[in-house]
Design a protein around this motif. Sequence first.
Motif, PDB file in Angstrom:
ATOM      1  N   ASP A 121     -13.563  11.296  -5.925  1.00  0.00           N
ATOM      2  CA  ASP A 121     -14.631  12.226  -6.305  1.00  0.00           C
ATOM      3  C   ASP A 121     -14.425  12.682  -7.737  1.00  0.00           C
ATOM      4  N   TYR A 122     -15.511  13.137  -8.337  1.00  0.00           N
ATOM      5  CA  TYR A 122     -15.506  13.531  -9.747  1.00  0.00           C
ATOM      6  C   TYR A 122     -16.153  14.898  -9.880  1.00  0.00           C
ATOM      7  N   ALA A 123     -15.480  15.807 -10.571  1.00  0.00           N
ATOM      8  CA  ALA A 123     -15.990  17.162 -10.754  1.00  0.00           C
ATOM      9  C   ALA A 123     -17.075  17.166 -11.821  1.00  0.00           C
ATOM     10  N   LEU A 124     -18.209  17.776 -11.478  1.00  0.00           N
ATOM     11  CA  LEU A 124     -19.355  17.809 -12.380  1.00  0.00           C
ATOM     12  C   LEU A 124     -19.431  19.141 -13.125  1.00  0.00           C
ATOM     13  N   GLY A 125     -19.966  19.094 -14.336  1.00  0.00           N
ATOM     14  CA  GLY A 125     -20.244  20.310 -15.084  1.00  0.00           C
ATOM     15  C   GLY A 125     -19.066  21.261 -15.145  1.00  0.00           C
ATOM     16  N   LYS A 126     -19.263  22.467 -14.624  1.00  0.00           N
ATOM     17  CA  LYS A 126     -18.215  23.476 -14.621  1.00  0.00           C
ATOM     18  C   LYS A 126     -17.233  23.304 -13.471  1.00  0.00           C
ATOM     19  N   GLY A 127     -17.414  22.239 -12.691  1.00  0.00           N
ATOM     20  CA  GLY A 127     -16.399  21.863 -11.722  1.00  0.00           C
ATOM     21  C   GLY A 127     -16.571  22.335 -10.305  1.00  0.00           C
ATOM     22  N   VAL A 128     -17.503  23.252 -10.040  1.00  0.00           N
ATOM     23  CA  VAL A 128     -17.666  23.711  -8.666  1.00  0.00           C
ATOM     24  C   VAL A 128     -18.417  22.676  -7.828  1.00  0.00           C
ATOM     25  N   TRP A 129     -19.134  21.778  -8.501  1.00  0.00           N
ATOM     26  CA  TRP A 129     -19.802  20.665  -7.807  1.00  0.00           C
ATOM     27  C   TRP A 129     -18.987  19.394  -7.994  1.00  0.00           C
ATOM     28  N   ARG A 130     -18.889  18.612  -6.916  1.00  0.00           N
ATOM     29  CA  ARG A 130     -18.200  17.321  -6.984  1.00  0.00           C
ATOM     30  C   ARG A 130     -19.063  16.251  -6.321  1.00  0.00           C
ATOM     31  N   LEU A 131     -18.998  15.065  -6.866  1.00  0.00           N
ATOM     32  CA  LEU A 131     -19.701  13.923  -6.295  1.00  0.00           C
ATOM     33  C   LEU A 131     -18.664  12.936  -5.798  1.00  0.00           C
ATOM     34  N   MET A 132     -18.750  12.566  -4.525  1.00  0.00           N
ATOM     35  CA  MET A 132     -17.739  11.715  -3.913  1.00  0.00           C
ATOM     36  C   MET A 132     -18.339  10.421  -3.395  1.00  0.00           C
ATOM     37  N   GLY A 133     -17.590   9.334  -3.529  1.00  0.00           N
ATOM     38  CA  GLY A 133     -17.964   8.052  -2.940  1.00  0.00           C
ATOM     39  C   GLY A 133     -16.763   7.443  -2.254  1.00  0.00           C
ATOM     40  N   GLY A 134     -17.016   6.661  -1.205  1.00  0.00           N
ATOM     41  CA  GLY A 134     -15.894   6.060  -0.496  1.00  0.00           C
ATOM     42  C   GLY A 134     -16.299   4.827   0.276  1.00  0.00           C
ATOM     43  N   TYR A 135     -15.291   4.123   0.741  1.00  0.00           N
ATOM     44  CA  TYR A 135     -15.503   2.937   1.580  1.00  0.00           C
ATOM     45  C   TYR A 135     -14.476   2.951   2.702  1.00  0.00           C
ATOM     46  N   GLU A 136     -14.953   2.643   3.897  1.00  0.00           N
ATOM     47  CA  GLU A 136     -14.059   2.607   5.064  1.00  0.00           C
ATOM     48  C   GLU A 136     -14.293   1.330   5.853  1.00  0.00           C
ATOM     49  N   ILE A 137     -13.209   0.724   6.290  1.00  0.00           N
ATOM     50  CA  ILE A 137     -13.300  -0.425   7.179  1.00  0.00           C
ATOM     51  C   ILE A 137     -12.439  -0.153   8.404  1.00  0.00           C
ATOM     52  N   GLN A 138     -13.000  -0.444   9.582  1.00  0.00           N
ATOM     53  CA  GLN A 138     -12.311  -0.189  10.843  1.00  0.00           C
ATOM     54  C   GLN A 138     -12.426  -1.409  11.751  1.00  0.00           C
ATOM     55  N   HIS A 139     -11.447  -1.545  12.608  1.00  0.00           N
ATOM     56  CA  HIS A 139     -11.600  -2.448  13.751  1.00  0.00           C
ATOM     57  C   HIS A 139     -11.307  -1.642  15.005  1.00  0.00           C
ATOM     58  N   LEU A 140     -12.257  -1.645  15.953  1.00  0.00           N
ATOM     59  CA  LEU A 140     -12.147  -0.850  17.169  1.00  0.00           C
ATOM     60  C   LEU A 140     -12.223  -1.738  18.400  1.00  0.00           C
ATOM     61  N   ALA A 141     -11.445  -1.385  19.411  1.00  0.00           N
ATOM     62  CA  ALA A 141     -11.491  -2.071  20.706  1.00  0.00           C
ATOM     63  C   ALA A 141     -11.422  -1.020  21.804  1.00  0.00           C
ATOM     64  N   TYR A 142     -12.164  -1.254  22.906  1.00  0.00           N
ATOM     65  CA  TYR A 142     -12.269  -0.266  23.979  1.00  0.00           C
ATOM     66  C   TYR A 142     -11.998  -0.895  25.334  1.00  0.00           C
ATOM     67  N   ALA A 143     -11.476  -0.051  26.233  1.00  0.00           N
ATOM     68  CA  ALA A 143     -11.244  -0.476  27.614  1.00  0.00           C
ATOM     69  C   ALA A 143     -11.419   0.721  28.530  1.00  0.00           C
ATOM     70  N   THR A 144     -11.932   0.476  29.724  1.00  0.00           N
ATOM     71  CA  THR A 144     -12.021   1.510  30.758  1.00  0.00           C
ATOM     72  C   THR A 144     -11.073   1.134  31.887  1.00  0.00           C
ATOM     73  N   PHE A 145     -10.965   1.997  32.910  1.00  0.00           N
ATOM     74  CA  PHE A 145      -9.858   1.866  33.864  1.00  0.00           C
ATOM     75  C   PHE A 145     -10.289   1.482  35.275  1.00  0.00           C
ATOM     76  N   GLU A 146     -11.334   0.661  35.384  1.00  0.00           N
ATOM     77  CA  GLU A 146     -11.732   0.172  36.714  1.00  0.00           C
ATOM     78  C   GLU A 146     -10.585  -0.609  37.358  1.00  0.00           C
ATOM     79  N   GLY A 147     -10.307  -0.300  38.621  1.00  0.00           N
ATOM     80  CA  GLY A 147      -9.285  -1.031  39.360  1.00  0.00           C
ATOM     81  C   GLY A 147      -7.859  -0.627  39.049  1.00  0.00           C
ATOM     82  N   LYS A 148      -7.657   0.360  38.194  1.00  0.00           N
ATOM     83  CA  LYS A 148      -6.305   0.816  37.868  1.00  0.00           C
ATOM     84  C   LYS A 148      -5.851   1.831  38.919  1.00  0.00           C
TER      85      LYS A 148
END
Length: 471
Positions: free
Chosen positions: A207-234
């Motif tokens: 992020d970068y502070a704008l003007g007098k600094g109380v405002w900031r502009l932020m950018g980002g990138y996120e990458i995830q890998h997700l896997a799910y399971a439920t508990f039938e038969g456990k």
Amino acid sequence: MKYFATLLFLTAAFGLHAQQINTLKKTEDTLSFIRSKRMSDSDLQKKKEGTFLTGIPDFSSDPVTGFGLGLRSNIYWNGKRDNLLFPYTPYLMRFKANAAYYTSNARELVLSLDVPYYKGSRWRFKVDFKAQQNPSNLYFGSTEETLGELRLPSAPMGSSGYGTYKAFDVARKTLRQGQAGEAASMVSDALSNRFRETEFMLNLKADYALGKGVWRLMGGYEIQHLAYATFEGKETDAVDPLTGQETKALNGTSLLRRDFQQGKISGLEGGWISILQAALIYDTRDFEPDPTKGFYFEAANEYSSKYIGSQFNFNKLFLQGRYYKKLPVGPRTVFAARFGAGNIFGKQAPFFEFQDQWSPDGSINSLGGRQSLRGYRANRFLARSVWFANFEIRARLAEARLGKQYFGFGIAPFFDAGTVRDRWQDISFKNIKTSFGAGARISWNQSTILFFDYGISKEDRLFFFGIGQIF
């Protein structure tokens, strides 16, 4: 040869001096807009110089995950008192490392690096990495119907619910007749509101502070890998409805699996999620880890699409405002308030995106749990749209020094409120869920806050322990 060596030395010295002048100019420019963030004189006197480590052991126990042992730690680089930024920054750099392991093979590793005002400039950089497997995530549905009483996953529509989580938990363990496709003639629902999530995540933000600094502009990138399971038969805990004796039985079909099979939710198959992040931030807090005054506002957005390599299409918008005011009571009493509202756009948005709101300060689980409604279980109320509010009185009662370590001890009574809706147009102050309680706070070298919160609602009584103010 001597002339060449002298010239080389002068060139290097001039280059170093020029670099120092450039850094000083950046620092002076930064100071010109962050003077409003200066710490109070009393807090500044207690701020620790140099590099130091804080860490606490992490213990937990859960019927599904079992006994857990871990460590939560932070390394801070605060710099020296003669650094011009010392009175204005929470730290020059912080590295966080959390790790935990459970007897059920659940595990978590979280690493985070935060560098505010990089080299005295207007830039701030953050890098976060997480690898975790959690078999104790909770799911009670993903629509505003969750605002009703707790109901068993197998219960027919229109059937009555349970007013308390304790009664609901007993009912889940009571053996019932197995339905078509279930593993046995008699099954338990003890694990039917739980699911396992396996996640790998890397997030980069600047992020970068704008003007007098109380405002900031932020950018980002996120990458995830997700896997799910439920508990039938456990195999899980069960109670014989005739004798009341505890026994073991196979778990029936989970609520998450039912909703997926019926087309109510998507995303149970998991996969790759690629996300572009953007935020506009207004921040006048005097000390980020534990403010005594100031405002914080953010408009944060996450965008995921096949065009940026994601398997899911959605857009999430979250608005959050916080207010801090030091009260004329005791040595350090602060009124803290937060209001947040968010919405998920996209007809096929995956269910797991309903469970948190993204913030540059860290994602907020909603609605329920230690970050929103502390008297309800995590993710107790879910839908596309959500709003919530938190109010605390943070009162410092005592302070102490143990060697070179500074500690502050206080209490924090609190009140939480919030609700969810299927459409943002329907967000209102009707059917609000509330909880209240009190907590203890321990400040360790100013930057590390240990919290112990006990939340109460009509449905439950819950205790939470961890690091950091919830807002």
